[in-house]
Design a protein around this motif. Structure first.
Motif, PDB file in Angstrom:
ATOM      1  N   ALA A 229       0.794  -1.234   0.000  1.00 31.04           N
ATOM      2  CA  ALA A 229       0.000   0.000   0.000  1.00 31.04           C
ATOM      3  C   ALA A 229       0.827   1.286   0.000  1.00 31.04           C
ATOM      4  O   ALA A 229       0.534   2.209  -0.778  1.00 31.04           O
ATOM      5  N   PRO A 230       1.876   1.439   0.825  1.00 35.24           N
ATOM      6  CA  PRO A 230       2.645   2.687   0.792  1.00 35.24           C
ATOM      7  C   PRO A 230       3.329   2.930  -0.552  1.00 35.24           C
ATOM      8  O   PRO A 230       3.432   4.079  -1.013  1.00 35.24           O
ATOM      9  N   TYR A 231       3.774   1.866  -1.186  1.00 35.52           N
ATOM     10  CA  TYR A 231       4.457   1.986  -2.477  1.00 35.52           C
ATOM     11  C   TYR A 231       3.457   2.313  -3.582  1.00 35.52           C
ATOM     12  O   TYR A 231       3.742   3.105  -4.484  1.00 35.52           O
ATOM     13  N   LEU A 232       2.291   1.704  -3.498  1.00 32.36           N
ATOM     14  CA  LEU A 232       1.249   2.009  -4.473  1.00 32.36           C
ATOM     15  C   LEU A 232       0.777   3.459  -4.311  1.00 32.36           C
ATOM     16  O   LEU A 232       0.527   4.142  -5.315  1.00 32.36           O
ATOM     17  N   ALA A 233       0.661   3.933  -3.084  1.00 27.31           N
ATOM     18  CA  ALA A 233       0.278   5.331  -2.868  1.00 27.31           C
ATOM     19  C   ALA A 233       1.285   6.260  -3.518  1.00 27.31           C
ATOM     20  O   ALA A 233       0.917   7.256  -4.160  1.00 27.31           O
ATOM     21  N   GLN A 240      -0.626  11.022 -10.714  1.00 28.27           N
ATOM     22  CA  GLN A 240      -1.708  12.008 -10.686  1.00 28.27           C
ATOM     23  C   GLN A 240      -1.182  13.431 -10.526  1.00 28.27           C
ATOM     24  O   GLN A 240      -1.656  14.353 -11.196  1.00 28.27           O
ATOM     25  N   GLN A 241      -0.215  13.616  -9.653  1.00 34.61           N
ATOM     26  CA  GLN A 241       0.303  14.958  -9.422  1.00 34.61           C
ATOM     27  C   GLN A 241       1.054  15.481 -10.651  1.00 34.61           C
ATOM     28  O   GLN A 241       0.898  16.643 -11.043  1.00 34.61           O
ATOM     29  N   LEU A 242       1.856  14.632 -11.263  1.00 39.49           N
ATOM     30  CA  LEU A 242       2.675  15.087 -12.390  1.00 39.49           C
ATOM     31  C   LEU A 242       1.878  15.167 -13.693  1.00 39.49           C
ATOM     32  O   LEU A 242       2.301  15.835 -14.631  1.00 39.49           O
ATOM     33  N   SER A 243       0.728  14.495 -13.760  1.00 38.34           N
ATOM     34  CA  SER A 243      -0.071  14.560 -14.982  1.00 38.34           C
ATOM     35  C   SER A 243      -0.637  15.949 -15.240  1.00 38.34           C
ATOM     36  O   SER A 243      -0.933  16.310 -16.381  1.00 38.34           O
ATOM     37  N   PRO A 252      -4.782  16.932  -7.878  1.00 43.81           N
ATOM     38  CA  PRO A 252      -5.759  16.133  -7.114  1.00 43.81           C
ATOM     39  C   PRO A 252      -5.267  15.923  -5.684  1.00 43.81           C
ATOM     40  O   PRO A 252      -4.069  16.063  -5.401  1.00 43.81           O
ATOM     41  N   PRO A 253      -6.157  15.587  -4.765  1.00 42.39           N
ATOM     42  CA  PRO A 253      -5.736  15.322  -3.388  1.00 42.39           C
ATOM     43  C   PRO A 253      -4.814  14.106  -3.322  1.00 42.39           C
ATOM     44  O   PRO A 253      -4.947  13.170  -4.117  1.00 42.39           O
ATOM     45  N   LEU A 254      -3.890  14.139  -2.369  1.00 36.19           N
ATOM     46  CA  LEU A 254      -2.962  13.039  -2.214  1.00 36.19           C
ATOM     47  C   LEU A 254      -3.665  11.794  -1.678  1.00 36.19           C
ATOM     48  O   LEU A 254      -4.550  11.885  -0.832  1.00 36.19           O
ATOM     49  N   ILE A 255      -3.248  10.652  -2.189  1.00 35.92           N
ATOM     50  CA  ILE A 255      -3.757   9.366  -1.737  1.00 35.92           C
ATOM     51  C   ILE A 255      -2.875   8.896  -0.586  1.00 35.92           C
ATOM     52  O   ILE A 255      -1.642   8.994  -0.646  1.00 35.92           O
ATOM     53  N   LYS A 256      -3.478   8.392   0.456  1.00 36.28           N
ATOM     54  CA  LYS A 256      -2.740   7.892   1.603  1.00 36.28           C
ATOM     55  C   LYS A 256      -2.738   6.366   1.604  1.00 36.28           C
ATOM     56  O   LYS A 256      -3.694   5.724   1.159  1.00 36.28           O
ATOM     57  N   ALA A 257      -1.647   5.820   2.120  1.00 33.10           N
ATOM     58  CA  ALA A 257      -1.553   4.360   2.187  1.00 33.10           C
ATOM     59  C   ALA A 257      -2.705   3.773   2.986  1.00 33.10           C
ATOM     60  O   ALA A 257      -3.220   2.694   2.655  1.00 33.10           O
ATOM     61  N   GLU A 258      -3.141   4.490   4.021  1.00 28.73           N
ATOM     62  CA  GLU A 258      -4.243   3.993   4.841  1.00 28.73           C
ATOM     63  C   GLU A 258      -5.524   3.853   4.029  1.00 28.73           C
ATOM     64  O   GLU A 258      -6.319   2.935   4.245  1.00 28.73           O
TER      65      GLU A 258
END
Length: 327
Positions: A229-233, A240-243, A252-258
């Protein structure tokens, strides 16, 4: 799926995020060792991809790494999924790709796409808005240079398999018009691809598709999901951020590992699925039934995930999955 030409491969993006970073030379050496190991275990393809200006060092020159992998392996197809031909002169790309084909003994699969990031085009002083037209022109020119012997030495394969890494209807039609394979497995897009083949004067029976599947294999998917999960986040956030960089679109809002850890193992197809080989085979057979599939490509690693998960995934993709798909 009974097509004997179909193979199963792994794709490497060489990400090395700061949070888990290892020395760059060690990281590249270890990845080449993984390529060798996968080749020994019978992997069908080793694929390399391209991005520029990623903080985690996303592989910027896939053909350079492909040449190194080709020299260290013997059987696997050596592919790009994808590189960006609009950022290069066609003659330069034709020469570099021909060398990879020569070094590999005729194992090159050249996948190309238009890309989607404004800064990458700015880095190479190339017009972003005309990228689709330029991509098509450069693919056609590369093929011409090889066919007419306009660069030397030329590739072993005549012809080198060419692929269009396009995900929308426009790109699927372009791949068909060019008479190349489509690096996308999607029934709706396949119809646009076939239409493009007819428009380009190519036999629709020559249609062929391949794709990068958002799948990692594990004998214990629930446990692996928690660790990945942390690596996928990181992976998803960087995409998403660089697109939107260089555009007027908001980040877009940041995705969290949680957030990712709350997903269940039976979540729908999306950014990633972690599956047992048996479950993966069943789902892949359903999604590819009736389509002329040549290559199935899986992530070797998600953003530098733990080595033991990478090793397990490599072994299962190389050895366990292929017989399940052919049964």
């Amino acid at each position: 799926m009974e097509d004997p030409t179909m193979d199963v491969g792994l794709i490497f993006d060489l990400r090395n995020p700061q949070e888990w970073q290892r020395p760059w030379a060690d990281h590249y050496a270890q990845t080449l060792e993984l390529c060798e190991e996968a080749d020994r275990r019978g992997i069908g393809g080793l694929w390399f991809t391209e991005h520029h200006l990623f903080e985690d060092g996303y592989l910027p020159q896939p053909l350079t790494f492909a040449a190194a992998a080709a020299a260290r392996t013997r059987r696997a197809r050596i592919g790009t999924s994808v590189l960006l031909p609009a950022l290069r002169k066609p003659a330069q790309l034709a020469e570099e790709a021909a060398l990879v084909d020569l070094i590999s003994g005729g194992r090159l699969e050249l996948g190309m796409g238009a890309g989607y990031r404004v800064p990458e085009y700015a880095l190479f002083d190339t017009e972003f808005k005309s990228r689709f037209a330029r991509t098509g022109e450069h693919i056609a020119e590369i093929r011409r240079l090889w066919e007419e012997g306009a660069i030397t030495p030329g590739p072993i394969q005549q012809p080198v398999p060419l692929w269009g890494g396009f995900y929308g209807p426009r790109g699927a039609r372009l791949a068909g018009q060019l008479g190349i394979g489509l690096l996308h497995i999607n029934r709706d897009k396949f119809e646009h691809y076939r239409a493009g083949l007819e428009e380009g004067g190519h036999d629709p029976a020559t249609a062929r598709v391949s794709d990068l599947l958002p799948i990692i294999l594990s004998n214990d998917p629930d446990r692996a999901w928690h660790r990945v999960a942390p690596y996928l986040a990181h992976q998803l956030n960087s995409y998403q951020q660089l697109s939107v960089e260089g555009t007027d679109r908001p980040k877009p809002p940041l995705i969290k590992a949680e957030d990712l850890r709350n997903r269940t193992s039976d979540a729908p197809w999306g950014a990633l699925r972690i599956l047992t080989p048996e479950d993966a085979a069943a789902q892949i057979k359903e999604m590819t039934a009736g389509l002329p599939v040549q290559h199935l490509i899986f992530w070797a690693s998600i953003a530098g995930m733990p080595d033991d998960l990478v090793a397990e995934n490599l072994t299962l993709v190389s050895e366990k999955l292929p017989p399940l798909l052919s049964s």
